[in-house]
Design a protein around this motif. Structure first.
Motif, short mmCIF file in Angstrom:
data_model
loop_
_atom_site.label_atom_id
_atom_site.label_comp_id
_atom_site.label_asym_id
_atom_site.label_seq_id
_atom_site.Cartn_x
_atom_site.Cartn_y
_atom_site.Cartn_z
N GLY A 138 -3.99 -92.02 42.98
CA GLY A 138 -4.88 -91.25 42.14
C GLY A 138 -4.72 -89.75 42.27
N ALA A 139 -3.88 -89.30 43.22
CA ALA A 139 -3.64 -87.86 43.34
C ALA A 139 -3.08 -87.32 42.03
CB ALA A 139 -2.65 -87.60 44.48
N ARG A 140 -3.45 -86.08 41.70
CA ARG A 140 -3.04 -85.46 40.45
C ARG A 140 -2.19 -84.22 40.74
NH1 ARG A 140 -9.08 -85.44 37.66
NH2 ARG A 140 -9.55 -87.66 38.04
N GLU A 141 -1.40 -83.85 39.75
CA GLU A 141 -0.59 -82.65 39.91
C GLU A 141 -1.48 -81.45 40.18
OE1 GLU A 141 2.92 -80.06 37.69
OE2 GLU A 141 1.70 -81.47 36.54
N GLY A 142 -1.11 -80.69 41.19
CA GLY A 142 -1.88 -79.51 41.57
C GLY A 142 -2.90 -79.76 42.66
N ASP A 143 -3.20 -81.02 42.97
CA ASP A 143 -4.15 -81.33 44.03
C ASP A 143 -3.68 -80.77 45.37
OD1 ASP A 143 -5.87 -82.63 42.35
OD2 ASP A 143 -5.45 -84.65 43.10
N LYS A 144 -4.62 -80.32 46.17
CA LYS A 144 -4.35 -79.92 47.54
C LYS A 144 -4.59 -81.12 48.47
CE LYS A 144 -3.50 -75.56 46.66
NZ LYS A 144 -4.40 -74.48 47.11
N LEU A 145 -3.87 -81.16 49.57
CA LEU A 145 -3.99 -82.25 50.54
C LEU A 145 -4.69 -81.74 51.79
CD1 LEU A 145 -3.27 -85.20 51.24
CD2 LEU A 145 -1.14 -84.34 52.24
N ILE A 146 -5.84 -82.32 52.08
CA ILE A 146 -6.63 -81.95 53.26
C ILE A 146 -6.48 -83.02 54.33
CG2 ILE A 146 -8.98 -81.62 54.15
CD1 ILE A 146 -9.75 -80.38 51.50
N LEU A 147 -6.26 -82.60 55.57
CA LEU A 147 -6.25 -83.48 56.74
C LEU A 147 -7.43 -83.09 57.62
CD1 LEU A 147 -4.89 -85.59 58.64
CD2 LEU A 147 -3.56 -83.69 59.59
N THR A 148 -8.24 -84.07 58.05
CA THR A 148 -9.48 -83.75 58.74
C THR A 148 -9.40 -83.75 60.27
OG1 THR A 148 -10.25 -86.05 58.73
CG2 THR A 148 -10.83 -84.67 56.83
N LYS A 149 -8.42 -84.45 60.84
CA LYS A 149 -8.27 -84.50 62.31
C LYS A 149 -6.86 -84.10 62.69
CE LYS A 149 -11.38 -88.44 63.33
NZ LYS A 149 -11.42 -89.78 63.99
N PRO A 150 -6.69 -83.59 63.90
CA PRO A 150 -5.34 -83.24 64.35
C PRO A 150 -4.47 -84.47 64.58
CG PRO A 150 -6.89 -82.98 66.15
CD PRO A 150 -7.70 -83.26 64.92
N ILE A 151 -3.18 -84.28 64.49
CA ILE A 151 -2.18 -85.32 64.71
C ILE A 151 -1.76 -85.31 66.18
CG2 ILE A 151 0.20 -86.00 64.15
CD1 ILE A 151 -1.75 -86.63 61.94
N GLY A 152 -1.32 -86.47 66.67
CA GLY A 152 -0.77 -86.52 68.01
C GLY A 152 -1.36 -87.58 68.91
N THR A 153 -2.27 -88.41 68.38
CA THR A 153 -2.89 -89.41 69.26
C THR A 153 -1.89 -90.45 69.76
OG1 THR A 153 -3.58 -90.77 67.36
CG2 THR A 153 -5.15 -89.15 68.18
N GLY A 154 -0.89 -90.79 68.93
CA GLY A 154 0.11 -91.76 69.38
C GLY A 154 0.88 -91.26 70.58
N ILE A 155 1.29 -90.00 70.53
CA ILE A 155 2.01 -89.39 71.64
C ILE A 155 1.09 -89.26 72.85
CG2 ILE A 155 3.08 -87.23 72.41
CD1 ILE A 155 4.09 -86.95 69.47
N ALA A 156 -0.16 -88.84 72.63
CA ALA A 156 -1.11 -88.68 73.74
C ALA A 156 -1.37 -90.02 74.42
CB ALA A 156 -2.41 -88.08 73.22
N ILE A 157 -1.56 -91.10 73.65
CA ILE A 157 -1.79 -92.41 74.23
C ILE A 157 -0.60 -92.86 75.05
CG2 ILE A 157 -2.06 -94.87 73.65
CD1 ILE A 157 -3.70 -93.92 71.20
N THR A 158 0.60 -92.62 74.53
CA THR A 158 1.81 -92.98 75.26
C THR A 158 1.87 -92.27 76.60
OG1 THR A 158 3.00 -93.31 73.17
CG2 THR A 158 4.34 -93.03 75.15
#
Length: 319
Positions: A138-158
């Protein structure tokens, strides 16, 4: 593997196991959809109560990712009573109950089996108004992409499992983000400006590919858990990240000479209880972002935008 199982179609079923949605969706009446999901995980931290919180938040997330609200949940438990004390299970269930209650839902029972490896999660039922349902497409042309949490939990868990966390901030930040519920609670006006959504899971940031649009991703703007790039440089990469790279790298368009390997590791890192990815209208993106940050998602940021294309992820340092 599932080709011999009949696929579910019908006027009331919008999405089932054969779709690409975060949960099953079915029509309840003229105004509401039902949302049904299940998820359970093996231990990702040592503390039983915290693991229960994380597993529950991870299970509930699919309902929030579809714009719904969770209503009831059931425990799913696999537990080795021969090897672990029942007090450990008690703390796991208490952690799960705390997250369910914080999400505004009821925990009404569950099922348990003996297993050599502990596993815990939830079956969750929620509902969404028809006008408020979010889907992965459903994303449309011109939409911005928001990420709400930081990435890296997979590496941290490892790193946690390997006993190689040197900076306690990494562990604490990873745990706090994994057990945080994806409750962003947009008002009606802002809610309708979210055109697509999903939560970041074991598939990393590749969860919102679109056949007719390219996602231009500013890889340097992706918020990271403190210390995870250094851990990645040490080789503490989860197996899921390699699977994600194998599955998604054909869709990624980038000049590898411009980026470090650790940048790519963040792109493919498999998340547990990750944040939401929201494709939002560009004219309200800043307002939505500010609202999300006020809901205690201080790492939330705009990491990309959608433009006409062929379903590629185009990596750059500008958006």
């Amino acid at each position: 593997m599932l080709s011999g199982i009949p696929q579910i179609y019908g006027e009331r079923v919008l999405a089932s196991w054969n779709g690409n949605e975060d949960a099953a969706i079915f029509e309840l009446d003229e105004k509401r959809y039902g949302i049904l999901t299940i998820d359970f995980i093996t231990p990702v931290v040592d503390d039983a109560f915290t693991w229960g919180q994380i597993a529950a938040a991870n299970s509930i997330s699919d309902v929030f990712a579809m714009g719904g609200r969770p209503l009831v949940a059931l425990n799913v438990v696999c537990f080795p009573t021969k090897y672990l004390e029942l007090d450990v299970l008690k703390r796991i269930l208490e952690g799960g109950f705390e997250r369910v209650r914080s999400a505004g839902a009821f925990l009404v029972g569950g099922h348990s089996v003996q297993d050599d490896e502990p596993k815990y999660g939830l079956v969750v039922y929620g509902e969404a108004e028809k006008s408020k349902l979010w889907r992965t497409s459903g994303a449309r042309e011109g939409d911005k992409l928001i990420l709400t949490k930081p990435i890296g939990t997979g590496i941290a868990i490892t790193a946690i499992k390997a006993g190689m966390i040197e900076d306690e901030r990494t562990r604490i930040q990873a745990e706090e983000n994994m057990k945080k519920l994806n409750m962003i609670e947009l008002n009606d006006e802002l809610h309708e400006h979210v055109h697509a959504a999903t939560d970041v899971t074991g598939f990393g940031l590749g969860d919102m590919l679109n056949e007719s649009l390219d996602c231009h991703l500013n890889i340097k703007s992706i918020p990271l858990i403190d210390g995870v790039k250094e851990l990645a440089d040490m080789g503490l990469i989860p197996e899921g990240a390699y699977r994600n790279q194998s599955a998604y790298e054909k869709y990624v368009d980038m000049n590898q000479n411009e980026f470090e390997q650790s940048d790519l590791d963040m792109l493919y890192d498999a998340q547990t209880s990750g944040g939401l990815l929201l494709a939002v209208s560009s004219e309200r993106a800043d307002e939505i972002l500010n609202h999300i940050r006020k809901k205690n998602f201080e790492f939330a940021c705009i990491i990309g935008k959608f433009l006409n294309g062929t379903g590629k992820i185009k990596i750059s340092e500008v958006i």
